[in-house]
Write an enzyme that holds these catalytic residues in place. Sequence first.
Site, PDB file in Angstrom:
ATOM      1  N   HIS A 167       0.936  -1.235   0.067  1.00  0.00           N
ATOM      2  CA  HIS A 167       0.033   0.056   0.053  1.00  0.00           C
ATOM      3  C   HIS A 167       0.768   1.199  -0.209  1.00  0.00           C
ATOM      4  O   HIS A 167       2.003   1.158   0.387  1.00  0.00           O
ATOM      5  CB  HIS A 167      -1.003  -0.024   1.369  1.00  0.00           C
ATOM      6  CG  HIS A 167      -1.784  -1.166   1.136  1.00  0.00           C
ATOM      7  ND1 HIS A 167      -2.913  -1.203   0.365  1.00  0.00           N
ATOM      8  CD2 HIS A 167      -1.830  -2.212   1.972  1.00  0.00           C
ATOM      9  CE1 HIS A 167      -3.557  -2.247   0.752  1.00  0.00           C
ATOM     10  NE2 HIS A 167      -3.006  -2.856   1.325  1.00  0.00           N
ATOM     11  N   ASP A 178      18.406  -8.114  -4.250  1.00  0.00           N
ATOM     12  CA  ASP A 178      19.626  -7.470  -4.787  1.00  0.00           C
ATOM     13  C   ASP A 178      19.696  -5.986  -4.307  1.00  0.00           C
ATOM     14  O   ASP A 178      21.073  -5.736  -4.171  1.00  0.00           O
ATOM     15  CB  ASP A 178      19.421  -7.340  -6.292  1.00  0.00           C
ATOM     16  CG  ASP A 178      19.829  -8.636  -7.025  1.00  0.00           C
ATOM     17  OD1 ASP A 178      19.964  -9.518  -6.372  1.00  0.00           O
ATOM     18  OD2 ASP A 178      19.452  -8.821  -8.380  1.00  0.00           O
ATOM     19  N   ARG A 226       8.027  -4.394   2.783  1.00  0.00           N
ATOM     20  CA  ARG A 226       6.899  -5.228   2.429  1.00  0.00           C
ATOM     21  C   ARG A 226       6.515  -5.197   0.838  1.00  0.00           C
ATOM     22  O   ARG A 226       6.332  -3.761   0.247  1.00  0.00           O
ATOM     23  CB  ARG A 226       5.400  -4.761   3.302  1.00  0.00           C
ATOM     24  CG  ARG A 226       4.424  -5.707   2.649  1.00  0.00           C
ATOM     25  CD  ARG A 226       3.096  -5.441   3.774  1.00  0.00           C
ATOM     26  NE  ARG A 226       2.396  -4.119   3.583  1.00  0.00           N
ATOM     27  CZ  ARG A 226       1.480  -3.947   4.156  1.00  0.00           C
ATOM     28  NH1 ARG A 226       0.702  -4.762   4.976  1.00  0.00           N
ATOM     29  NH2 ARG A 226       0.864  -2.765   4.014  1.00  0.00           N
ATOM     30  N   GLU A 272      -3.347 -13.181   6.635  1.00  0.00           N
ATOM     31  CA  GLU A 272      -4.607 -12.106   6.524  1.00  0.00           C
ATOM     32  C   GLU A 272      -5.833 -12.587   6.052  1.00  0.00           C
ATOM     33  O   GLU A 272      -6.794 -11.851   5.923  1.00  0.00           O
ATOM     34  CB  GLU A 272      -3.942 -11.123   5.410  1.00  0.00           C
ATOM     35  CG  GLU A 272      -2.650 -10.417   5.774  1.00  0.00           C
ATOM     36  CD  GLU A 272      -2.392  -9.354   4.849  1.00  0.00           C
ATOM     37  OE1 GLU A 272      -2.710  -8.019   5.364  1.00  0.00           O
ATOM     38  OE2 GLU A 272      -1.808  -9.367   3.647  1.00  0.00           O
ATOM     39  N   ASP A 316      -6.809  -6.552   7.011  1.00  0.00           N
ATOM     40  CA  ASP A 316      -7.365  -7.583   5.957  1.00  0.00           C
ATOM     41  C   ASP A 316      -7.986  -8.660   6.762  1.00  0.00           C
ATOM     42  O   ASP A 316      -8.990  -9.233   6.033  1.00  0.00           O
ATOM     43  CB  ASP A 316      -5.980  -8.098   5.160  1.00  0.00           C
ATOM     44  CG  ASP A 316      -5.850  -7.135   3.859  1.00  0.00           C
ATOM     45  OD1 ASP A 316      -6.944  -6.895   3.140  1.00  0.00           O
ATOM     46  OD2 ASP A 316      -4.935  -6.650   3.842  1.00  0.00           O
TER      47      ASP A 316
HETATM   48  C1  3PY Z   1      -3.355  -5.184   7.368  1.00  0.00           C
HETATM   49  O1  3PY Z   1      -3.853  -4.680   8.532  1.00  0.00           O
HETATM   50  O2  3PY Z   1      -4.238  -5.675   6.638  1.00  0.00           O
HETATM   51  C2  3PY Z   1      -2.300  -4.913   7.139  1.00  0.00           C
HETATM   52  O3  3PY Z   1      -1.455  -5.376   6.227  1.00  0.00           O
HETATM   53  C3  3PY Z   1      -1.374  -3.948   8.069  1.00  0.00           C
HETATM   54  O4  3PY Z   1      -0.225  -3.937   8.068  1.00  0.00           O
HETATM   55 MG    MG Z   2      -2.966  -6.261   4.723  1.00  0.00          MG
END
Ligand code: 3PY
Ligand code: MG
Length: 251
Positions: A45, A85, A71, A149, A175
């Site tokens: 994000h 890399d 991430r 998630e 999520d």
């Molecule tokens: C979420 O809350 O889904 C995330 O990815 C937070 O880091």
């Molecule tokens: Mg998330």
Amino acid sequence: QKNHFKHAIKNNTVQLGLWTQLGSYIAAEILSGCGYDFIGLDAEHGPSEYIEIYTQLQACAAGGPTQPIVRIPNHDISLIKRYLDAGVNTLMVPQVDTVEQAKALVSAVRYPPHGVRGYCGAPRASGFGRIKNYATTCEEEICLIVMPETTLALENIEAMAAIDGVDAFFIGPGDLAASLGYIGQPMHPDVINVIEDTGRRIKAAGKAVGILCTDEAQTRRYIELGFQMIAIGSDQGLLTKGAEQLLATFR
Ligand code: 3PY
Ligand code: MG
């Protein structure tokens, strides 16, 4: 080069971090000098693309000892290769639901014969070739963090935790809440119950667990439960809150 973060979470030393989504190399440099154990650089994000993460990694190296965690946006092995890399040694991957996905990610971060990571002679990760034994030693220092998630990921937690090379789990409360039917309510008691239970299961399986949580009481609770890494705020959140509070002192 030693990945102190990886060893710290293995040894149950709580790592407190700050999440960043501004995509700013200046903010990354400032924040890496603030004493946090880690800083999350978000390419899932937020606006950061590969080259912006690269410059934020340079800024982190200049700014202080804080460990950058990147991430990535998806499970693409060619993209993972490019981030490794670039010098990423702690990689966080969103939406990891199955053993097959987790195994493919482990393979993506390891050179042959243990995996499928493509080889480059002198990437930034190797100090542009100055770290001669990088290719033969990096596996030990790379930390792979997968994100459960979804409800499917929760079904597969123990099986994913048993995979050698999956070092830690970082629960995505937003999520996960959505997957549980509570979109926009990551602090709903039903969601918190599931998260705490998931944390216990991950720990029982012998792996480290982390989460993003901006609620102070709940963060203390996660620490009590033995969560090893917690992102306790974000650059956007601090900027918004600080700016609003400053103005409110006069208006
Ligand atoms: C979420 O809350 O889904 C995330 O990815 C937070 O880091
Ligand atoms: Mg998330």
